[in-house]
Motif scaffolding. Sequence first.
Motif, short mmCIF file in Angstrom:
data_model
loop_
_atom_site.label_atom_id
_atom_site.label_comp_id
_atom_site.label_asym_id
_atom_site.label_seq_id
_atom_site.Cartn_x
_atom_site.Cartn_y
_atom_site.Cartn_z
N TYR A 22 -1.12 12.64 0.05
CA TYR A 22 -1.49 13.09 1.15
C TYR A 22 -1.11 15.16 1.35
O TYR A 22 0.06 14.85 0.08
N MET A 46 1.28 -0.66 0.08
CA MET A 46 0.29 -0.03 -0.07
C MET A 46 1.02 1.51 -0.40
O MET A 46 1.47 1.29 0.63
N GLU A 50 0.36 -2.96 9.89
CA GLU A 50 -0.79 -2.17 10.11
C GLU A 50 0.10 -0.30 10.73
O GLU A 50 -1.01 0.25 11.35
N THR A 51 1.52 -0.20 10.33
CA THR A 51 1.61 1.05 10.80
C THR A 51 1.68 1.80 8.79
O THR A 51 2.37 0.80 7.88
N GLN A 52 1.48 3.10 8.86
CA GLN A 52 2.17 4.03 7.72
C GLN A 52 2.75 4.50 8.48
O GLN A 52 3.51 4.83 9.42
N TYR A 53 4.04 5.02 7.19
CA TYR A 53 5.58 5.50 7.59
C TYR A 53 5.62 6.75 5.96
O TYR A 53 4.67 6.10 5.20
N PHE A 54 5.91 7.61 6.54
CA PHE A 54 5.58 8.81 5.93
C PHE A 54 7.27 9.60 5.38
O PHE A 54 8.07 9.34 5.98
N GLY A 55 7.28 10.00 3.94
CA GLY A 55 8.61 10.40 4.09
C GLY A 55 8.06 11.59 3.93
O GLY A 55 7.22 12.71 4.92
N ARG A 102 2.89 2.46 3.70
CA ARG A 102 2.14 0.85 4.96
C ARG A 102 3.02 -0.14 4.57
O ARG A 102 2.48 -1.06 4.03
#
Lengths: 112, 114
Positions: free
Chosen positions: A35, A31, A99-104, A96
Motif C-alpha cells: 500500500y 496473501m 479474514e484479517t490483514q495485518y500491516f507492517g 492476510r
Amino acid sequence: SAVISQKPSRDICQRGTSLTIQCQVDSQVTMMFWYRQQPGQSLTLIATANQGSEATYESGFVIDKFPISRPNLTFSTLTVSNMSPEDSSIYLCSARTGETQYFGPGTRLLVL
Amino acid sequence: AQSVTQLDSHVSVSEGTPVLLRCNYSSSYSPSLFWYVQHPNKGLQLLLKYTSAATLVKGINGFEAEFKKSETSFHLTKPSAHMSDAAEYFCVVSEGGGGNKLTFGTGTQLKVEL
C-alpha cells in the motif's frame, strides 16, 4: 495474527534513483499486499504480491514503476523506480491471515 | 463495488468523555468491517473486526463498534477517552463473497484534550 517487519524504516533519496523495500512476515501467509499512504491521506492499494507469479496491480500502478517480488510465503519486496518527489509517501506491507490483514510499520520515503 | 465514508475528518474530545467515530459503508456482499488505528509515525494496528458473527464487537483498549445493517453503519465508540487514544482512525471494508480487497476510509483524526 502476523508480525510484519519492513526495511528500511525510512530513507531520503534523490530523484531518478530506485529504492527497494523489504517485507518479512513471521509466518507463512498466502496473501501479501503493498500500500501507499501519501502525506495526510488514506491508504491506497498498489498491488497484491503473488507467490510464484507476477504481482496483480491496481489501476494507476504499473510494474515498470513498482516492480514486486514474492519469492516465498514469508517475504516480499517492492521497488520504487526512477523516483520523483511525487513518490514521497509511506509504503506499507500487509499480510492476510484468515479474514484479517495485518500491516507492517511502514517505510517513510522522501524524494528530493 | 464497496466504499467507506468516515463522516468526520477531525474529532476533539476531553479526557474522560465518550468517543464516537462514525463510519458508513457500502458493499454488494456481506462485508467484513475493521477499525485500524495509526499513532503518529507508527504503522497500522487492528482495533477490532466484524466478520458476520456478533454485531457488537469489542476490541482492544476499551473500544467497541456495532454493526448495523439497516443503517449500513459501523461506528466506533469508547466510554472514556484517554490521552493515549489521540491518533488517526481508519474504517475499512472488505467485501465478502471471496473478495480480498480492503477499501479504506479517509480517516478520522482524534484529538484528546485535558
